[in-house]
Design a protein around this motif. Structure first.
Motif, PDB file in Angstrom:
ATOM      1  N   ARG A  43       0.868  -1.176   0.000  1.00 38.62           N
ATOM      2  CA  ARG A  43       0.000   0.000   0.000  1.00 38.62           C
ATOM      3  C   ARG A  43       0.903   1.224   0.000  1.00 38.62           C
ATOM      4  NH1 ARG A  43      -4.660  -1.289   4.552  1.00 38.62           N
ATOM      5  NH2 ARG A  43      -5.854  -2.829   3.355  1.00 38.62           N
ATOM      6  N   ILE A  44       0.984   1.888  -1.131  1.00 40.27           N
ATOM      7  CA  ILE A  44       1.863   3.047  -1.294  1.00 40.27           C
ATOM      8  C   ILE A  44       0.991   4.272  -1.518  1.00 40.27           C
ATOM      9  CG2 ILE A  44       3.701   4.068  -2.689  1.00 40.27           C
ATOM     10  CD1 ILE A  44       4.328   1.043  -3.463  1.00 40.27           C
ATOM     11  N   TYR A  45       1.084   5.204  -0.579  1.00 40.12           N
ATOM     12  CA  TYR A  45       0.241   6.398  -0.622  1.00 40.12           C
ATOM     13  C   TYR A  45       1.035   7.568  -1.200  1.00 40.12           C
ATOM     14  CZ  TYR A  45      -2.983   3.858   2.438  1.00 40.12           C
ATOM     15  OH  TYR A  45      -3.852   2.923   2.963  1.00 40.12           O
ATOM     16  N   LEU A  46       0.544   8.108  -2.302  1.00 36.67           N
ATOM     17  CA  LEU A  46       1.173   9.270  -2.933  1.00 36.67           C
ATOM     18  C   LEU A  46       0.359  10.518  -2.626  1.00 36.67           C
ATOM     19  CD1 LEU A  46       2.026   7.794  -6.455  1.00 36.67           C
ATOM     20  CD2 LEU A  46       3.537   8.011  -4.476  1.00 36.67           C
ATOM     21  N   ASN A  47       1.060  11.569  -2.274  1.00 38.21           N
ATOM     22  CA  ASN A  47       0.424  12.854  -2.030  1.00 38.21           C
ATOM     23  C   ASN A  47       0.544  13.691  -3.308  1.00 38.21           C
ATOM     24  OD1 ASN A  47      -0.705  14.807   0.100  1.00 38.21           O
ATOM     25  ND2 ASN A  47       0.981  15.975  -0.799  1.00 38.21           N
ATOM     26  N   ILE A  48      -0.579  14.085  -3.864  1.00 41.42           N
ATOM     27  CA  ILE A  48      -0.601  14.837  -5.124  1.00 41.42           C
ATOM     28  C   ILE A  48      -1.233  16.206  -4.880  1.00 41.42           C
ATOM     29  CG2 ILE A  48      -1.397  14.859  -7.519  1.00 41.42           C
ATOM     30  CD1 ILE A  48      -1.723  11.795  -7.298  1.00 41.42           C
ATOM     31  N   THR A  49      -0.523  17.244  -5.257  1.00 38.03           N
ATOM     32  CA  THR A  49      -1.038  18.609  -5.103  1.00 38.03           C
ATOM     33  C   THR A  49      -1.222  19.246  -6.471  1.00 38.03           C
ATOM     34  OG1 THR A  49       0.060  18.882  -2.967  1.00 38.03           O
ATOM     35  CG2 THR A  49      -0.643  20.885  -4.095  1.00 38.03           C
ATOM     36  N   ILE A  50      -2.406  19.761  -6.705  1.00 38.72           N
ATOM     37  CA  ILE A  50      -2.716  20.476  -7.940  1.00 38.72           C
ATOM     38  C   ILE A  50      -2.888  21.955  -7.598  1.00 38.72           C
ATOM     39  CG2 ILE A  50      -4.477  20.848  -9.711  1.00 38.72           C
ATOM     40  CD1 ILE A  50      -5.001  17.904  -9.739  1.00 38.72           C
ATOM     41  N   TYR A 108      -4.564  15.709  -2.872  1.00 40.51           N
ATOM     42  CA  TYR A 108      -5.156  14.380  -2.985  1.00 40.51           C
ATOM     43  C   TYR A 108      -4.221  13.322  -2.402  1.00 40.51           C
ATOM     44  CZ  TYR A 108      -7.773  16.876  -6.632  1.00 40.51           C
ATOM     45  OH  TYR A 108      -8.516  17.805  -7.326  1.00 40.51           O
ATOM     46  N   SER A 109      -4.820  12.196  -2.069  1.00 37.31           N
ATOM     47  CA  SER A 109      -4.046  11.023  -1.658  1.00 37.31           C
ATOM     48  C   SER A 109      -4.425   9.874  -2.581  1.00 37.31           C
ATOM     49  CB  SER A 109      -4.347  10.658  -0.201  1.00 37.31           C
ATOM     50  OG  SER A 109      -3.604   9.516   0.194  1.00 37.31           O
ATOM     51  N   LEU A 110      -3.415   9.294  -3.212  1.00 37.96           N
ATOM     52  CA  LEU A 110      -3.629   8.171  -4.129  1.00 37.96           C
ATOM     53  C   LEU A 110      -2.898   6.949  -3.592  1.00 37.96           C
ATOM     54  CD1 LEU A 110      -4.583   7.070  -6.956  1.00 37.96           C
ATOM     55  CD2 LEU A 110      -2.314   7.745  -7.792  1.00 37.96           C
ATOM     56  N   VAL A 111      -3.595   5.815  -3.520  1.00 36.25           N
ATOM     57  CA  VAL A 111      -2.963   4.583  -3.049  1.00 36.25           C
ATOM     58  C   VAL A 111      -2.794   3.623  -4.225  1.00 36.25           C
ATOM     59  CG1 VAL A 111      -5.207   3.605  -2.347  1.00 36.25           C
ATOM     60  CG2 VAL A 111      -3.089   2.656  -1.411  1.00 36.25           C
ATOM     61  N   VAL A 112      -1.566   3.107  -4.373  1.00 42.21           N
ATOM     62  CA  VAL A 112      -1.258   2.092  -5.388  1.00 42.21           C
ATOM     63  C   VAL A 112      -0.585   0.923  -4.688  1.00 42.21           C
ATOM     64  CG1 VAL A 112      -1.080   3.758  -7.266  1.00 42.21           C
ATOM     65  CG2 VAL A 112       0.948   3.225  -5.914  1.00 42.21           C
ATOM     66  N   ASN A 113      -0.409  -0.177  -5.411  1.00 43.08           N
ATOM     67  CA  ASN A 113       0.074  -1.386  -4.736  1.00 43.08           C
ATOM     68  C   ASN A 113       1.500  -1.790  -5.065  1.00 43.08           C
ATOM     69  OD1 ASN A 113      -0.252  -2.293  -7.338  1.00 43.08           O
ATOM     70  ND2 ASN A 113      -1.888  -3.735  -6.895  1.00 43.08           N
ATOM     71  N   SER A 114       2.228  -0.954  -5.805  1.00 42.12           N
ATOM     72  CA  SER A 114       3.618  -1.294  -6.104  1.00 42.12           C
ATOM     73  C   SER A 114       4.420  -0.042  -6.442  1.00 42.12           C
ATOM     74  CB  SER A 114       3.700  -2.290  -7.266  1.00 42.12           C
ATOM     75  OG  SER A 114       3.340  -1.661  -8.478  1.00 42.12           O
ATOM     76  N   ALA A 115       5.744  -0.171  -6.293  1.00 41.67           N
ATOM     77  CA  ALA A 115       6.625   0.946  -6.628  1.00 41.67           C
ATOM     78  C   ALA A 115       6.604   1.204  -8.130  1.00 41.67           C
ATOM     79  CB  ALA A 115       8.051   0.641  -6.158  1.00 41.67           C
ATOM     80  N   LEU A 116       6.470   0.138  -8.919  1.00 45.02           N
ATOM     81  CA  LEU A 116       6.425   0.302 -10.368  1.00 45.02           C
ATOM     82  C   LEU A 116       5.213   1.119 -10.782  1.00 45.02           C
ATOM     83  CD1 LEU A 116       7.497  -0.314 -13.181  1.00 45.02           C
ATOM     84  CD2 LEU A 116       6.227  -2.471 -13.129  1.00 45.02           C
ATOM     85  N   THR A 117       4.055   0.832 -10.184  1.00 40.13           N
ATOM     86  CA  THR A 117       2.849   1.605 -10.484  1.00 40.13           C
ATOM     87  C   THR A 117       3.020   3.055 -10.057  1.00 40.13           C
ATOM     88  OG1 THR A 117       1.470  -0.362 -10.196  1.00 40.13           O
ATOM     89  CG2 THR A 117       0.352   1.762 -10.122  1.00 40.13           C
TER      90      THR A 117
END
Length: 233
Positions: A43-50, A108-117
């Protein structure tokens, strides 16, 4: 009544001390055991700011948001489940003092399941003028179940140690009188910037055909330690 209370107090204290002493005075063996493992975060949570300032006000946050949503969907990401809006803010202070247009931003917070993604997401969003992305946190989804498994292994290890120590003495190992455990996990990537993926995204500006690097996050160290006191029969 006061005399009776004074008499009962030391009697109760003496009983409590006597019970503790009886437990300590029993023939026993104390041992500790530790087990650990490494797991990859899934579970990798990315913080995205627009923000309007990223495009110098040429593209509104709403349009950037729509572009982001379409881009993520094209990459197979279920934005209705994996993307959440954390907050919406406007730079009122700058507007108040300089009498300029309010600059809107969305987080925003985006969750993905791998470092590659995660790398693919950063490259894709870079292509649509969204580059303010950082690593929020990483998690292992089945952490609770993993900790229970490790505790069970640690208890078995403690018993094996106790049996190995009592065998040369020709003594029988009795029931456990006391058990305590201490579990911990070390996540090296929490609260760090996603530096290597950001470099990959920047490199893609020179050649959009370059694929993201297939990398993995440093694994999470999960460990548990148990202390067990066995009765000696």
């Amino acid at each position: 009544m006061k005399k009776l209370a004074l008499f009962l107090l030391p009697f109760i204290s003496f009983c409590g001390m006597s019970q503790t002493k009886n437990f300590i005075d029993q023939a026993h063996l104390e041992t500790t055991a530790k087990v650990d493992t490494l797991v990859s975060p899934d579970r990798i949570y990315l913080n995205i700011t627009i923000s309007e300032k990223d495009t110098k006000g040429k593209i509104s946050p709403e349009e950037l948001e729509n572009n982001m949503n379409n881009k993520l969907k094209s990459m197979g990401i279920a934005t209705d489940k994996q993307l959440v809006l954390k907050d919406l803010s406007s730079n009122f202070q700058k507007y108040f003092f300089k009498q300029q247009d309010i600059q809107k931003s969305k987080n925003y917070s985006l969750v993905v399941n791998s470092a590659l993604t995660a790398g693919k997401v950063m490259m894709g969003l870079e292509q649509i003028n969204i580059s303010n992305i950082s690593l929020e946190k990483t998690e292992y989804a089945n952490m609770e179940s993993l900790l229970l498994t490790l505790k069970s292994k640690a208890i078995k290890k403690a018993k094996m140690q106790a049996l190995a120590m009592t065998k040369p003495l020709n003594q029988a190992l009795g029931n456990a009188l006391y058990i305590s455990d201490n579990s911990n996990f070390m996540n090296p990537y929490n609260n760090r910037m996603l530096g290597i993926q950001m470099k990959t995204a920047k490199a893609s500006q020179e050649n959009d055909s370059l694929p993201p690097i297939d990398i993995e996050f440093e694994k999470i160290l999960v460990e548990t330690e148990v202390r067990v006191v066995f009765k000696l029969d």
